[in-house]
Write a protein that holds these residues in place. Structure first.
Motif, PDB file in Angstrom:
ATOM      1  N   TYR A  45      19.835  30.172  -1.818  1.00  0.00           N
ATOM      2  CA  TYR A  45      19.903  31.059  -0.654  1.00  0.00           C
ATOM      3  C   TYR A  45      21.062  32.042  -0.756  1.00  0.00           C
ATOM      4  O   TYR A  45      20.963  33.186  -0.316  1.00  0.00           O
ATOM      5  CB  TYR A  45      20.011  30.242   0.637  1.00  0.00           C
ATOM      6  N   ALA A  48      19.975  34.824  -2.843  1.00  0.00           N
ATOM      7  CA  ALA A  48      19.004  35.700  -2.177  1.00  0.00           C
ATOM      8  C   ALA A  48      19.634  36.464  -1.014  1.00  0.00           C
ATOM      9  O   ALA A  48      19.059  37.443  -0.535  1.00  0.00           O
ATOM     10  CB  ALA A  48      17.807  34.882  -1.690  1.00  0.00           C
ATOM     11  N   ARG A  50      20.713  35.148   2.103  1.00  0.00           N
ATOM     12  CA  ARG A  50      20.322  34.722   3.440  1.00  0.00           C
ATOM     13  C   ARG A  50      21.517  34.676   4.400  1.00  0.00           C
ATOM     14  O   ARG A  50      22.613  34.284   4.024  1.00  0.00           O
ATOM     15  CB  ARG A  50      19.700  33.334   3.335  1.00  0.00           C
ATOM     16  N   VAL A  72      19.672  41.292   1.887  1.00  0.00           N
ATOM     17  CA  VAL A  72      18.551  40.557   1.288  1.00  0.00           C
ATOM     18  C   VAL A  72      17.597  41.493   0.543  1.00  0.00           C
ATOM     19  O   VAL A  72      17.262  41.273  -0.625  1.00  0.00           O
ATOM     20  CB  VAL A  72      17.764  39.789   2.380  1.00  0.00           C
ATOM     21  N   ALA A  76      16.527  42.074  -3.455  1.00  0.00           N
ATOM     22  CA  ALA A  76      15.149  42.007  -3.955  1.00  0.00           C
ATOM     23  C   ALA A  76      14.853  43.241  -4.806  1.00  0.00           C
ATOM     24  O   ALA A  76      14.279  43.145  -5.892  1.00  0.00           O
ATOM     25  CB  ALA A  76      14.171  41.900  -2.793  1.00  0.00           C
ATOM     26  N   PHE A  81      14.582  37.424  -7.316  1.00  0.00           N
ATOM     27  CA  PHE A  81      13.402  36.874  -6.650  1.00  0.00           C
ATOM     28  C   PHE A  81      13.605  35.385  -6.450  1.00  0.00           C
ATOM     29  O   PHE A  81      13.872  34.646  -7.397  1.00  0.00           O
ATOM     30  CB  PHE A  81      12.140  37.104  -7.485  1.00  0.00           C
ATOM     31  N   LEU A  82      13.450  34.950  -5.187  1.00  0.00           N
ATOM     32  CA  LEU A  82      13.564  33.531  -4.880  1.00  0.00           C
ATOM     33  C   LEU A  82      12.193  32.974  -4.523  1.00  0.00           C
ATOM     34  O   LEU A  82      11.572  33.404  -3.544  1.00  0.00           O
ATOM     35  CB  LEU A  82      14.528  33.335  -3.693  1.00  0.00           C
ATOM     36  N   ALA A  83      11.710  32.051  -5.344  1.00  0.00           N
ATOM     37  CA  ALA A  83      10.462  31.351  -5.008  1.00  0.00           C
ATOM     38  C   ALA A  83      10.841  30.135  -4.188  1.00  0.00           C
ATOM     39  O   ALA A  83      11.598  29.280  -4.634  1.00  0.00           O
ATOM     40  CB  ALA A  83       9.724  30.945  -6.279  1.00  0.00           C
ATOM     41  N   LEU A  84      10.339  30.098  -2.945  1.00  0.00           N
ATOM     42  CA  LEU A  84      10.791  29.077  -2.007  1.00  0.00           C
ATOM     43  C   LEU A  84      10.143  27.719  -2.237  1.00  0.00           C
ATOM     44  O   LEU A  84       8.995  27.627  -2.658  1.00  0.00           O
ATOM     45  CB  LEU A  84      10.483  29.519  -0.568  1.00  0.00           C
ATOM     46  N   PRO A  87       7.173  27.826   1.045  1.00  0.00           N
ATOM     47  CA  PRO A  87       6.853  29.210   1.425  1.00  0.00           C
ATOM     48  C   PRO A  87       6.404  29.271   2.882  1.00  0.00           C
ATOM     49  O   PRO A  87       5.706  28.379   3.350  1.00  0.00           O
ATOM     50  CB  PRO A  87       5.709  29.580   0.481  1.00  0.00           C
ATOM     51  N   GLU A 155       3.352  32.195  -4.632  1.00  0.00           N
ATOM     52  CA  GLU A 155       4.744  32.567  -4.888  1.00  0.00           C
ATOM     53  C   GLU A 155       4.903  33.176  -6.279  1.00  0.00           C
ATOM     54  O   GLU A 155       5.579  34.189  -6.461  1.00  0.00           O
ATOM     55  CB  GLU A 155       5.673  31.339  -4.772  1.00  0.00           C
ATOM     56  N   GLN A 158       3.549  36.623  -6.428  1.00  0.00           N
ATOM     57  CA  GLN A 158       4.523  37.586  -5.887  1.00  0.00           C
ATOM     58  C   GLN A 158       5.585  37.900  -6.935  1.00  0.00           C
ATOM     59  O   GLN A 158       5.990  39.047  -7.124  1.00  0.00           O
ATOM     60  CB  GLN A 158       5.190  37.024  -4.631  1.00  0.00           C
TER      61      GLN A 158
ATOM     62  N   PHE B 384      13.511  36.303   6.956  1.00  0.00           N
ATOM     63  CA  PHE B 384      14.201  36.199   5.664  1.00  0.00           C
ATOM     64  C   PHE B 384      13.214  36.256   4.501  1.00  0.00           C
ATOM     65  O   PHE B 384      13.420  36.960   3.517  1.00  0.00           O
ATOM     66  CB  PHE B 384      15.008  34.900   5.594  1.00  0.00           C
ATOM     67  N   TYR B 385      12.126  35.526   4.660  1.00  0.00           N
ATOM     68  CA  TYR B 385      11.105  35.453   3.604  1.00  0.00           C
ATOM     69  C   TYR B 385      10.588  36.857   3.266  1.00  0.00           C
ATOM     70  O   TYR B 385      10.537  37.260   2.105  1.00  0.00           O
ATOM     71  CB  TYR B 385       9.971  34.561   4.089  1.00  0.00           C
ATOM     72  N   ARG B 387      11.996  39.762   3.971  1.00  0.00           N
ATOM     73  CA  ARG B 387      13.072  40.605   3.419  1.00  0.00           C
ATOM     74  C   ARG B 387      13.323  40.261   1.950  1.00  0.00           C
ATOM     75  O   ARG B 387      13.611  41.131   1.141  1.00  0.00           O
ATOM     76  CB  ARG B 387      14.352  40.427   4.223  1.00  0.00           C
ATOM     77  N   SER B 388      13.202  38.968   1.621  1.00  0.00           N
ATOM     78  CA  SER B 388      13.450  38.576   0.229  1.00  0.00           C
ATOM     79  C   SER B 388      12.365  39.115  -0.694  1.00  0.00           C
ATOM     80  O   SER B 388      12.491  39.057  -1.908  1.00  0.00           O
ATOM     81  CB  SER B 388      13.532  37.050   0.114  1.00  0.00           C
ATOM     82  N   ARG B 389      11.286  39.655  -0.092  1.00  0.00           N
ATOM     83  CA  ARG B 389      10.240  40.299  -0.888  1.00  0.00           C
ATOM     84  C   ARG B 389      10.362  41.821  -0.807  1.00  0.00           C
ATOM     85  O   ARG B 389       9.422  42.542  -1.133  1.00  0.00           O
ATOM     86  CB  ARG B 389       8.849  39.857  -0.413  1.00  0.00           C
ATOM     87  N   GLY B 390      11.487  42.298  -0.265  1.00  0.00           N
ATOM     88  CA  GLY B 390      11.770  43.726  -0.336  1.00  0.00           C
ATOM     89  C   GLY B 390      11.581  44.500   0.951  1.00  0.00           C
ATOM     90  O   GLY B 390      11.941  45.674   1.030  1.00  0.00           O
TER      91      GLY B 390
END
Lengths: 249, 438
Positions: A45, A48, A50, A72, A76, A81-84, A87, A155, A158, B384-385, B387-390
């Protein structure tokens, strides 16, 4: 690619990371292993960007730039890139719409210009096929009603579309059966390249049978307590984390 | 006598005028003059509704309206062209102003009529539709009482009649606009097997007070899609009550979007009088600043085997207040009722307020009923999710807000209007985006 020095991070006033040093070169895959509560997810995190993860000491340089100064979405765009692990489900937004919005947001930020519908569709189909992501899945709301395997495949899709230079995979193996693990790992391996680095965070060694790391680090009590090559993961599988937990305490 | 009643008497000061000649600017019929006086009597006796009445707990009309009723305002309303976006919808457009109904209705098919209410007051179907006795034992007399104000002061309105079996392919668009105070009535009657889509747009001007009542009768197997977009000036007061009666097998597909007005109160009284009927009463509200939007929905299952769905979703920003009071009443005979009701609100600011009071009142034993209510904030994990994708923060919020509301838009059956509603919603959020970037 990534240079972390003496990184201290607090969450809600509690120090979780207590001085991490980590250097990852271009094209390298590093695994970070460790017991629950050791700070693995916190590290992902923080990378990324957060909210709520405060860097109190130390530095993170990404491609030579101070990462902590970026928000954030800027990270990106810069290629993180953070794969959660889990998700997020987003009802009402189809996966396809979301992917297009994300790809174009990143492309605009990188000065590449938006893709038109036809080129975008071609790109998605090309990247989706090896991951077994069907058109039907793309029409569904993002992650809503997806199985564990479908979420992780989405994910990785993406990740493939956003073309990052540092991928952080947080417990990507959790909730996956053997077959799904294979599909996801193959997808990740296809994205390995000399220009792309990866941090693979995992509790178990089994993922590393599929995604073979260049380096393995053991995180415990907010510090990296041991580093080694892929053999270290096998060793851990036998001995467990008990020794390291004791060291950190 | 309450202060409100005194104000009514001295303030409207037109009782004698009504007794002698009906309300200014509105045709009168013998039966209606009597009804008007009776309404005035009962309104005077009750006074303006206030906070101590349960149905008005969150909206103190006495406080809000007393000032307005203390003087007789000229009917200054003039309808303008309907809101730009809705121009794209191919429809029969009727401009509804304080003094009439304008539009070219020559293209309406045989059996479909749009008229000035004042011209047809003596018609049996109009009189029947305006007859409140079918609601005589309504379970919400406090809420229904405000309709007396409209009856007492009625200044105009529209009457729509769709004859037996007539299916209107194009929607009717009733465009309400204008300024000042307007007490208007819509009477909408669909005879057996008739089908129509009626869109209402409301664009009242600064400080306007719109007091609107719709009396809607859906006869056996009639089907009405009704879509309302309330976008009055943010200084306006908007008071709207719908009395909707569904006969056997009739279908109502209703949707309301509340965007405008300083204070709005929408009341929906739906009553089933024939079996196998189905009513959808959905809504979306998007309010900001100090806007106050109250949605009161009573669905009365008086007969067996009917289905009702009420789904409201709202977003409240800044210091806005949203209210949802819903009641599904299932009377002892109404077995096999399927009644569902829910309200979900998103608070975008810590200053915003939501009051929700969903109620089920069930006297039959073989029914399926459910209700639900949630109030929450935007999911930080989801922001957050994205935003973390741009996506930047505003885009992420916009996407999530639109996604939250979309379930209700999705249920709107007119495709063209559905798209417009989505655009209206995203424009609202673009304004929000501006605020967040300030």
């Amino acid at each position: 690619m990534l240079e972390i020095k003496n990184l201290h991070v607090t969450v809600d006033g509690k120090e979780i990371l207590k001085g991490i040093d980590l250097s990852i070169g271009a094209g390298e895959v590093h695994a970070i292993m460790g017991p629950n509560g050791s700070g693995k997810s916190t590290l992902s995190y923080v990378l990324a960007g957060r909210d709520g993860y405060e860097v109190t000491q130390g530095s993170i340089l990404f491609k030579g730039e101070d990462l902590t100064a970026k928000n954030v979405e800027e990270r990106a765009a810069a290629g993180i890139f953070l794969a959660l692990q889990y998700p997020i489900e987003v009802p009402g937004v189809t996966t396809m719409t979301f992917l297009k919005t994300a790809v174009n947001a990143i492309r605009v930020a990188r000065g590449e210009g938006e893709l038109d519908a036809v080129r975008f569709l071609k790109l998605v189909r090309e990247k989706a096929k090896p991951l077994n992501v069907t058109d039907e899945m793309l029409k569904r709301a993002l992650n809503v009603g997806f199985s564990g395997g479908e979420k992780k495949r989405a994910e990785i899709l993406q990740m493939a579309l956003l073309d990052p230079s540092l991928c952080v995979l947080d417990e990507t193996d959790s909730g996956l059966d053997i077959d799904a693990l294979k599909v996801v790992s193959d997808g990740v391996n296809m994205l390995r390249s000399p220009e792309r680095s990866m941090i693979v965070i995992t509790h178990y060694q089994r993922l590393l049978d599929h995604i073979v790391p260049d380096r393995v680090h053991v995180l415990s009590g907010g510090r990296i307590v041991k580093s080694g090559d892929k053999e270290l993961a096998l060793e851990l599988e036998k001995s467990g984390y008990a020794d390291y937990a004791a060291d950190a305490a | 006598m309450t202060m409100a009643a005194r104000n009514m008497k001295t303030g409207i000061a037109e009782r004698r005028l009504i007794e002698e000649a009906g309300a200014p600017g509105f045709a009168h019929a013998g039966w209606f003059d009597k009804a008007r006086l009776a309404a005035l009597d009962s309104f005077e006796a009750a006074g303006l509704p206030h906070r101590r009445l349960e149905d008005w707990r969150y909206t103190d009309l006495r406080q809000i309206l007393e000032k307005r009723l203390a003087r007789v305002e000229e009917n200054s309303g003039r309808s303008d062209a309907p809101a730009g976006l809705l121009d794209a919808v191919d429809a029969y457009v009727a401009l509804i102003g304080a003094d009439g109904v304008e539009g070219d209705f020559s293209a309406l098919p045989e059996g479909a009529e749009i008229m000035r209410l004042g011209d047809v007051l003596d018609e049996g179907w109009v009189r029947d539709a305006m007859d409140a006795s079918v609601f005589g034992n309504t379970d919400a007399p406090q809420a229904a009482a405000i309709i007396d104000l409209n009856t007492a002061l009625l200044g105009g309105g529209v009457a729509i009649h769709i004859a037996h079996g007539v299916v209107l392919e194009k929607p009717i668009h009733l465009a309400f606009s204008g300024n000042g105070t307007r007490h208007l009535r819509s009477v909408i009657v669909l005879e057996e097997g008739a089908s129509a889509c009626i869109i209402e747009s409301h664009q009242a001007g600064a400080n306007a007070f719109s007091d609107l009542v719709s009396d809607i009768r859906l006869t056996r197997n009639a089907s009405l899609t009704r879509i309302r977009i309330q976008n009055d000036d943010r200084s306006a007061i908007h008071l709207a009550s719908d009395r909707i009666v569904l006969g056997e097998g009739a279908v109502l597909d209703g949707f309301l979007m509340t965007l405008g007005a300083a204070v709005s109160r929408n009341q929906s009284f739906v009553r089933f009088t024939g079996e196998g009927a189905r009513a959808t009463v959905n809504g979306v509200y998007a309010l900001r600043g100090s806007q106050h939007g109250d949605h009161f929905c009573l669905t009365d299952h008086a007969v067996p085997g009917c289905e009702s769905v009420t789904l409201y979703k709202g977003v409240l920003d800044e210091a806005a207040t949203g209210i949802f009071q819903g009641r599904v009443l299932v009377r002892p005979d109404a077995q096999k009722t399927d009644g569902r009701q829910a309200n979900h609100a998103l608070l975008l600011s810590r200053e915003a307020t939501m009051n929700a009071k969903p109620e089920l009142e069930i006297y039959a034993d073989d029914v399926q009923c459910a209700h639900g209510s949630t109030v929450g904030e935007l999911d930080r994990d989801a922001v957050f999710y994205l935003r973390s994708r741009g996506l930047d923060e505003a885009s992420a919020r916009q996407l999530l807000i639109s996604a939250f509301l979309d379930e209700v838009f999705e249920a709107v059956t007119h495709e063209g209007v559905r798209d417009i509603l989505r655009v209206i919603a995203s424009e609202w959020f673009i304004q929000e985006r501006g605020r967040h970037h300030e």
